[in-house]
Scaffold this motif. Structure first.
Motif, PDB file in Angstrom:
ATOM      1  N   UNK A   1      38.785  55.645  52.480  1.00  0.00           N
ATOM      2  CA  UNK A   1      37.778  54.755  53.043  1.00  0.00           C
ATOM      3  C   UNK A   1      37.127  53.919  51.965  1.00  0.00           C
ATOM      4  N   UNK A   2      35.849  53.588  52.181  1.00  0.00           N
ATOM      5  CA  UNK A   2      35.108  52.731  51.249  1.00  0.00           C
ATOM      6  C   UNK A   2      33.857  53.450  50.775  1.00  0.00           C
ATOM      7  N   UNK A   3      33.590  53.331  49.474  1.00  0.00           N
ATOM      8  CA  UNK A   3      32.358  53.881  48.932  1.00  0.00           C
ATOM      9  C   UNK A   3      31.446  52.725  48.550  1.00  0.00           C
TER      10      UNK A   3
ATOM     11  N   UNK B   1      33.852  49.538  47.534  1.00  0.00           N
ATOM     12  CA  UNK B   1      35.110  49.766  46.840  1.00  0.00           C
ATOM     13  C   UNK B   1      35.971  50.715  47.655  1.00  0.00           C
ATOM     14  N   UNK B   2      37.233  50.359  47.899  1.00  0.00           N
ATOM     15  CA  UNK B   2      38.121  51.282  48.609  1.00  0.00           C
ATOM     16  C   UNK B   2      38.470  52.463  47.713  1.00  0.00           C
ATOM     17  N   UNK B   3      38.541  53.645  48.280  1.00  0.00           N
ATOM     18  CA  UNK B   3      38.859  54.837  47.499  1.00  0.00           C
ATOM     19  C   UNK B   3      39.802  55.726  48.314  1.00  0.00           C
ATOM     20  N   UNK B   4      40.827  56.240  47.622  1.00  0.00           N
ATOM     21  CA  UNK B   4      41.817  57.101  48.265  1.00  0.00           C
ATOM     22  C   UNK B   4      42.097  58.289  47.357  1.00  0.00           C
ATOM     23  N   UNK B   5      42.140  59.484  47.936  1.00  0.00           N
ATOM     24  CA  UNK B   5      42.490  60.692  47.196  1.00  0.00           C
ATOM     25  C   UNK B   5      43.492  61.512  47.989  1.00  0.00           C
ATOM     26  N   UNK B   6      44.624  61.850  47.373  1.00  0.00           N
ATOM     27  CA  UNK B   6      45.668  62.624  48.039  1.00  0.00           C
ATOM     28  C   UNK B   6      46.080  63.818  47.184  1.00  0.00           C
TER      29      UNK B   6
ATOM     30  N   UNK C   1      39.975  54.457  42.869  1.00  0.00           N
ATOM     31  CA  UNK C   1      38.971  53.566  43.452  1.00  0.00           C
ATOM     32  C   UNK C   1      39.463  52.149  43.233  1.00  0.00           C
ATOM     33  N   UNK C   2      39.405  51.341  44.266  1.00  0.00           N
ATOM     34  CA  UNK C   2      39.993  50.009  44.220  1.00  0.00           C
ATOM     35  C   UNK C   2      39.373  49.086  43.204  1.00  0.00           C
TER      36      UNK C   2
END
Length: 227
Positions: free
Chosen positions: A134-136, A142-147, A168-169
Motif C-alpha cells: 500500500x502507501x505510507x 510513498x508506495x511500500x511493498x514487503x514480501x 519503499x517507492x
C-alpha cells in the motif's frame, strides 16, 4: 562572502543528495539458500496463494500472481498455472471445509506447503506472505511493498530457499505506484531463486521426442527448453 557561498553550495549539495536518495527508494533484501540444495532441471513447482498480513484487499493473491508470472522466466522450472493451483487446492478440501470457506477471502492462510505439494503433484511449492502492500504517509505518499517467500521440496519438506524483500517507492523526482514497486520486489526475489535451480541440459536430437511429450502437458505451459 566567499565563505558564505561555499556554505550555501554545501547546503544545496546535501539537500540534493537527500532528495536523490529519496528518489531511488529504500530497499531491504535478505536471501538464504540451503547449502548444496538444488532442484533438478525440469522440476515442477506451484505457487501457493500468499497469506495477506496487510489491510489491502487481495494483496496475497496479487503477490502470488506476480510471482507466478515472474517464475515463468526461470529456466529449468516448470510452473503450474495459478488458476489450476487454486482450483485443485479447493477441490481437495473436504466438502464441509469448502462450504465453510465459501465466504473466506481468496488470500486466506495457505495450506501446509508439503501437503499442498503432494496434492498438486509437484516437486516443490513456493509459499509466502505479504507484510506490506500500500502507501505510507510522510512528506508525501510513498508506495511500500514487503514480501516473504520460501521454496519447499515436496519429497521431504525441506526448505531450499527463503527470501525477504521490501521496498519503499521512489519519491520526489518521479511518481511511483504500488504495483511498480511490487514488480521490482518480485523480480529481485526470483533472481535470488535462480541459483537454486539446476541449469537445463543442452538438448540433443535424441531428446526431441521426450521434449515434445513434456511440452504437451497443459498443467505446465512454461516447459520451454531454450536452445
Amino acid at each position: 562572502m566567499k565563505g558564505k557561498t561555499v556554505r550555501a553550495c554545501g547546503a544545496l549539495l546535501t539537500v540534493g543528495l537527500m532528495l536523490a536518495g529519496c528518489s531511488f527508494g529504500r530497499i531491504n533484501s535478505r536471501d538464504f539458500a540451503q547449502p548444496g540444495a538444488v532442484l533438478p532441471a525440469g522440476s515442477t513447482v506451484a505457487v501457493l496463494p500468499f497469506e495477506n498480513l496487510t489491510n489491502h484487499p487481495n494483496a496475497g493473491q496479487i503477490a502470488a500472481d506476480i510471482v507466478s508470472t515472474e517464475l515463468y522466466g526461470v529456466e529449468g522450472l516448470r510452473s503450474m498455472d495459478a488458476s489450476r493451483v487454486r482450483s485443485r487446492l479447493s477441490a481437495a478440501k473436504p466438502a464441509a471445509d469448502a462450504a465453510a470457506a465459501t465466504d473466506a477471502p481468496a488470500d486466506a492462510a495457505p495450506p501446509d506447503a508439503q501437503a499442498a505439494g503432494r496434492t498438486l503433484g509437484v516437486d516443490a511449492v513456493l509459499s509466502g506472505s505479504v507484510s506490506e502492500y500500500g502507501y505510507q504517509h510522510g512528506l508525501r505518499e510513498e508506495p511500500v511493498v514487503g514480501l516473504n517467500a520460501r521454496l519447499v521440496r515436496t519429497a521431504d519438506g525441506a526448505v531450499l530457499w527463503t527470501s525477504s524483500q521490501s521496498e519503499a517507492g521512489r519519491g520526489y523526482f518521479s511518481r511511483d505506484s504500488v504495483n511498480n514497486v511490487a514488480q521490482r520486489v518480485v523480480t529481485r526475489m526470483i533472481d535470488s531463486l535462480r541459483p537454486v535451480v539446476a541449469a537445463p541440459a543442452v538438448p540433443t536430437s535424441a531428446d526431441a521426442p521426450a521434449q515434445a511429450d513434456r511440452a504437451s502437458d497443459t498443467d505446465f505451459p512454461n516447459d520451454l527448453h531454450r536452445e
